[in-house]
Structures are given as structure tokens and as C-alpha cells.
Design a protein around this motif. Structure first.
Motif: not given
Length: 242
Positions: A23-43
Motif C-alpha cells: 500500500a505504501i508503495y502504491i501511494i508513493f508511486m501515485v504521489m510521485m506520478c501526480g506532479g509535473a514530471i519532466e523525465d520519467v526516468t528519474s521517477i
């Protein structure tokens, strides 16, 4: 072997101990991908590190989810202690694939949403980049699983010390690289710790798109390191017996 892996899955699933880290991983990923992402590699790089640490956690709690008597009965039925513990290691390694899959699904959904609402750029969002990232997630997840499982209750009975040991050992896989630049002793000892930092360093720390040329050796090193830990784990548990 297949029957034993199914048995471990049922045991782990009934314990519900897998829920929190996942659950922590999914929430963390959703939060990371919810911002203004320039390069998906860093995510994806951050996701790999999260997969590694959460698999250390998942594997560690997995060692505690089966009662001693139930474990003894299962070993008697399997008629081979080494096979039984090997199957446990294989199961928890396979569990890391769930993290790898989620690590791909969330960014893909984020990309789809960004195309609809024009919220982020998602540079380097290519099939090749995602494929390499998926394989790296599996390798680092396997590494985390092996690191967590080595602290089995019959290897380290004191669970508080074992938890501290698992966390410290896991973290050293990351910080041993930077520490090695300042401390000569750590520079030589860093090869003893999980090769997480060298893997990230080879990939450019997320500052460039992945390539198979950069990723192949780190992936092999991670798998070999994990296999060595698994072999040590199986041999020690077999020799200690009950």
C-alpha cells in the motif's frame, strides 16, 4: 516445488503482512506520478529504490508469518528441508514482480492522464525505457527479498535486533557509495553490501534514459548477489535444523 510456492502464497496472503508495504508503495508511486514530471526516468529510478527497500521489509515480515509448528509439518510433508527453504526464497523473489508490475502500471496511467489533461511532459517515456526499468525493478526487488530473508528467525532469534540489522544492512547498499568517498575503510567494505548504489551509478542516477549496455552488468551483479544470499540462507537453515 510449485505446490510449496502455492502454500507460501496462501500463508503470506492470510497473514495480511504484505498489505502495508504494498500500500505504501502504491501511494508513493501515485504521489510521485501526480506532479509535473519532466523525465520519467528519474521517477523509475526512485521507484527501483523504493522496490528494493519495501522488498526488504516484505521479505523480513514474510519470515515471521508462519508458526514454527506449521513450518515443521510443512517440512515433513515436503520431505526435503533444503527444497522447502529454497521454495520460500523463490516465492518471496517472485513476490517482487508485483512491485515491478505496479512500478510500470502507475507511470503508464500517469502518462495517459497527462495526455488527457496536459499536466506533465513525461520525457523518455518509451517502450525500451520501460522494459529496461521493468527488468531492473525485478532484479532490485530480488536483491531486496534476499537481503530481508537472510534475517530469518532461526538465524536471528531476537526480532528487534534482526529488524535493525535488516534495515541497516539494506540501507548500507545505498549509502556505502557516498561514504566510501570519505572513508577509506568503507570504500573497501562497500563491495560486501548490496550493490544498489553501483547499480544506480551505472544508470546515471536517472539523469539519462536507460540503455541495455548500462543496465546489463548491474542486473547480473544484483542477481548473483541475491543468489549467493539465498544459497547461504538455505544452507544455514538446513544445518541449524530445529
Amino acid at each position: 516445488m510449485t505446490a510449496l510456492i502455492r502454500y507460501h502464497f496462501k500463508t503470506y496472503f492470510k497473514s495480511s503482512k504484505f498489505i502495508m508495504p504494498l500500500a505504501i508503495y502504491i501511494i508513493f508511486m501515485v504521489m510521485m506520478c501526480g506532479g509535473a514530471i519532466e523525465d520519467v526516468t528519474s521517477i523509475l529510478v526512485v521507484s527501483m529504490v523504493a522496490t528494493y527497500f519495501l522488498m526488504v521489509w516484505s521479505s523480513f515480515v514474510f519470515t515471521d508469518c508462519e508458526e514454527l509448528v506449521a513450518e515443521q509439518i510443512a517440512i515433513l510433508k515436503s520431505k526435503n528441508m533444503k527444497k522447502f527453504y529454497l521454495s520460500k526464497n523463490i516465492f518471496i523473489v517472485c513476490w517482487s514482480i508485483i512491485y515491478a508490475v505496479m512500478g510500470m502500471i502507475v507511470p503508464i496511467l500517469g502518462k495517459i492522464i497527462s495526455l488527457i489533461f496536459h499536466t506533465a511532459e513525461y520525457h523518455n517515456f518509451t517502450i525500451g525505457n520501460l522494459l529496461i526499468a521493468f527488468l531492473l525493478h525485478i532484479c532490485l526487488g530480488m536483491l531486496g527479498a534476499a537481503v530481508g530473508f537472510i534475517w530469518h528467525p532461526r538465524i536471528m532469534a531476537n526480532r528487534k535486533i534482526a529488524a535493525i540489522g535488516a534495515f541497516s544492512y539494506g540501507v548500507m547498499g545505498i549509502i556505502s557509495g557516498p561514504l566510501g568517498e570519505d572513508f577509506v575503510v568503507v570504500k573497501f567494505l562497500k563491495y560486501v553490501f548490496p550493490p544498489v548504489y553501483p547499480t544506480l551509478e551505472s544508470l546515471g542516477m536517472g539523469e539519462r534514459a536507460f540503455s541495455f549496455g548500462d543496465a546489463i552488468i548491474p542486473m547480473v551483479v544484483c542477481v548473483v548477489y541475491a543468489v549467493v544470499l539465498i544459497v547461504i540462507n538455505v544452507v544455514v537453515l538446513h544445518k541449524k535444523g530445529f
